[in-house]
Design an enzyme around this catalytic site. Structure first.
Site, short mmCIF file in Angstrom:
data_model
loop_
_atom_site.label_atom_id
_atom_site.label_comp_id
_atom_site.label_asym_id
_atom_site.label_seq_id
_atom_site.Cartn_x
_atom_site.Cartn_y
_atom_site.Cartn_z
N ILE A 21 0.93 -1.29 0.11
CA ILE A 21 -0.19 0.15 -0.01
C ILE A 21 0.81 1.08 -0.28
O ILE A 21 0.25 2.37 -0.28
CB ILE A 21 -1.12 0.01 1.22
N GLY A 25 11.70 5.30 1.85
CA GLY A 25 13.22 5.13 1.83
C GLY A 25 13.79 3.93 2.72
O GLY A 25 14.47 3.30 2.46
N MET A 26 12.78 3.71 3.62
CA MET A 26 13.13 2.55 4.81
C MET A 26 12.69 1.20 4.38
O MET A 26 13.13 0.21 4.68
CB MET A 26 12.73 2.94 6.22
N GLY A 27 11.68 1.19 3.15
CA GLY A 27 11.07 0.00 2.85
C GLY A 27 9.52 0.09 2.38
O GLY A 27 9.20 1.15 1.72
N VAL A 29 5.08 -0.69 2.88
CA VAL A 29 4.18 -0.97 3.94
C VAL A 29 3.06 -2.00 3.21
O VAL A 29 2.88 -1.46 2.12
CB VAL A 29 3.47 0.25 4.50
N ASP A 144 11.03 12.78 10.40
CA ASP A 144 10.47 12.71 9.10
C ASP A 144 9.04 13.08 9.04
O ASP A 144 8.17 12.49 7.99
CB ASP A 144 10.88 11.41 8.42
#
Length: 533
Positions: A21, A25-27, A29, A144
């Site tokens: 969905i 930057g971190m991955g 969801v 962020d």
């Protein structure tokens, strides 16, 4: 991002990944499903590229564990709950399992051609400030904050996402977050972040100033041809005062934004509580109406002022849908109707999958599987075709089995009307839907309405099938029990005693239902509500 291998293998034996969905930057969801607690969840899959060596893996795991624990400590309804943190032993898969939030991204609210009312912008910012006050007390800084990390749920409540990259304010935080690049998004990055310096709660205040400026002006604070030039402007350029872009912005609100956007952290407001206090004059008061000039916001999105205008209001009545929800439905792209054979095949698969899920008592997911084929089936076969109505009946029955009476009730009411139109008001399906809707009302505490509906259905059943049909017997029992629940023992007795006599004749005195009614009548005869003898 490629589909993770674990999508087909439940994480930790319980969490299934259904569809991606969002990603950042971190991955990524994913919308997921918790097979143990039968509920939807959000699963954050940490990017595998983030772990490139055994040493970095060890450091990353420490950071991940810390962030998961810290995020779980922020106790506020504006922060999605953290349910679980799962680490793959190989360090190749890192997952954060969280509350799945149903809402609309704040990005949808920023339109250069349709500026938000001042009260809407203030309401969003005030709610974010409230969340930050709880986070900063832990202490956690977000680092962020941006419209993409803020959702507005359908009741107008603001949810701040992705505290997972936040870090506790401790001396050893630097070595855990040293990744070679600053954390944050360049359009909302405070000068100290750009420089790679130490962050503080005032870092979040700068980002909040960027967001409020954007909500009121409909445009980013700084724009340039390169990310480097945007970050350069955050460090060196003066922001354009809001009233130069939008003259109707109150001076006090412009002053607050400029205060939040000062380059030196110590020159910004002392804390987020001060920000909230300065926003209060622009928030609607309890009982205020939306009809005031200039206060009506854009259509199709939730109203963030509603929680101030109607604090602690009850949830909407069953069957009522918000304007946002209606707009979202009407805006949904209508796919070209598939060929009926393909739809019928999809229906068969949906029934099979749903039955398998029900065997494991996975009611929420079983209902969702049926729900996925209802719209395409309606487009291909007609909204009141036999197959579509059966699908809807099946989903409503699953909601009933799972105890989700609020979801089942409006659907059963709608089905009752549909069957009355297609098969007649006294048809078996129409009667069944009316009776089940009445039982939902009873479960939801609407006993008087439930009794009236059940008695109406019983009158129809008696005229069609008599007094001792299976349907009539169940209705008579339910009516008697509801009378009893209301303390109307005489009326309960008048219903249940003749029912017991009929059951003795038809089913025999040893039948389970006959025995059940006999026990109830014995309790009624004790007259527990009367004066002690």
């Amino acid at each position: 991002m490629p589909q993770p291998e674990s999508q087909n293998q439940p994480i930790a034996g319980r969490y299934e990944l259904l569809e991606e969905i969002d990603h950042g930057g971190m991955g990524s969801v994913w919308r997921g499903y918790d097979a143990v607690l039968d509920r939807p969840v959000a699963v954050k899959l940490i990017r595998q590229q983030s772990v490139t060596s055994p040493e970095l893996a060890e450091e990353f795991v420490k950071r991940f564990k810390r962030e998961a624990r810290i995020t779980a400590r922020i106790q506020h309804p504006g922060v999605p709950q953290v349910y679980d943190a799962v680490l793959d032993e190989s360090y190749e898969q890192l997952f954060l399992v969280m509350e799945l939030v149903d809402g609309i991204s704040l990005r949808s609210y920023v339109q250069p051609t349709q500026l938000l009312p001042v009260s809407w912008a203030a309401a969003v910012t005030a709610q974010v400030a409230t969340v930050l006050s709880h986070a900063h007390a832990v202490p956690v800084i977000h680092r962020d904050l941006k419209p993409g990390n803020i959702l507005i749920s359908h009741d107008g409540t603001v949810k701040v996402l992705d505290f997972g990259i936040a870090a506790i304010l401790r001396s050893d935080v630097t070595k855990l977050t040293a990744t070679g690049t600053p954390l944050g998004t360049h359009q909302y990055m405070a000068p100290e972040q750009v420089r790679g310096g130490r962050t503080s709660p005032q870092t979040d205040l700068y980002a909040l100033g960027c967001i409020l400026h954007e909500l009121l002006s409909g445009r980013l604070l700084f724009t340039a041809d390169s990310e480097y030039m945007v970050m350069y402007q955050h460090v060196n350029a003066a922001p354009t005062p809001l009233r130069q872009l939008r003259p109707d912005v109150p001076t006090a609100l412009e002053d607050l934004v400029l205060h939040l956007l000062r380059k030196a952290p110590e020159a910004r407001p002392a804390d987020v509580q001060e920000v909230y206090e300065r926003l209060e004059p622009f928030l609607p008061s309890p009982g205020a109406q939306v009809s005031a000039p200039g206060q009506a916001g854009p259509a199709g999105v939730p109203d963030p002022t509603s929680i101030f205008r109607k604090p602690y209001a009850p949830r909407a009545r069953a069957g009522q849908q918000s304007a946002a929800g209606q707009a979202a439905e009407s805006a949904t792209a209508q796919p070209a109707p598939p060929v009926p054979d393909a739809v019928r095949a999809a229906i068969k698969v949906a029934y099979s999958r749903s039955d398998a899920l029900l065997e494991d008592d996975r009611f929420a997911q079983a209902a969702e599987v049926i729900g996925e084929v209802i719209e395409p089936a309606a487009l291909a076969l007609g909204s009141e075709s036999r197959q579509v109505l059966e699908l809807r009946m099946n989903r409503a029955a699953i909601w009933l089995l799972g105890g989700d009476y609020r979801a089942a009730l409006p659907e059963l009411d709608a089905l009752s009307d549909a069957y009355a139109r297609t098969s007649g008001p006294s048809s078996e399906r129409a009667r069944a839907c009316r009776a089940q809707a009445a039982r939902c009302r009873a479960e939801l505490g609407q006993v008087t309405d439930a009794l009236a509906a059940l008695r109406d259905v019983l009158d129809v059943v008696r005229s069609v099938d008599g007094d001792v049909s299976e349907e009539a017997v169940e209705l008579r029992r339910d009516i008697g029990m509801l009378f009893l629940a209301q303390g109307r023992t005489t009326e309960a007795h008048n219903i249940l005693e003749p029912l017991h006599a009929d059951l003795c004749l038809v089913l025999g005195p040893d039948d389970e239902m006959t025995s059940e009614i006999a026990e109830v009548l014995a309790v009624i005869r004790l007259d527990l509500d009367g004066p002690p003898s």
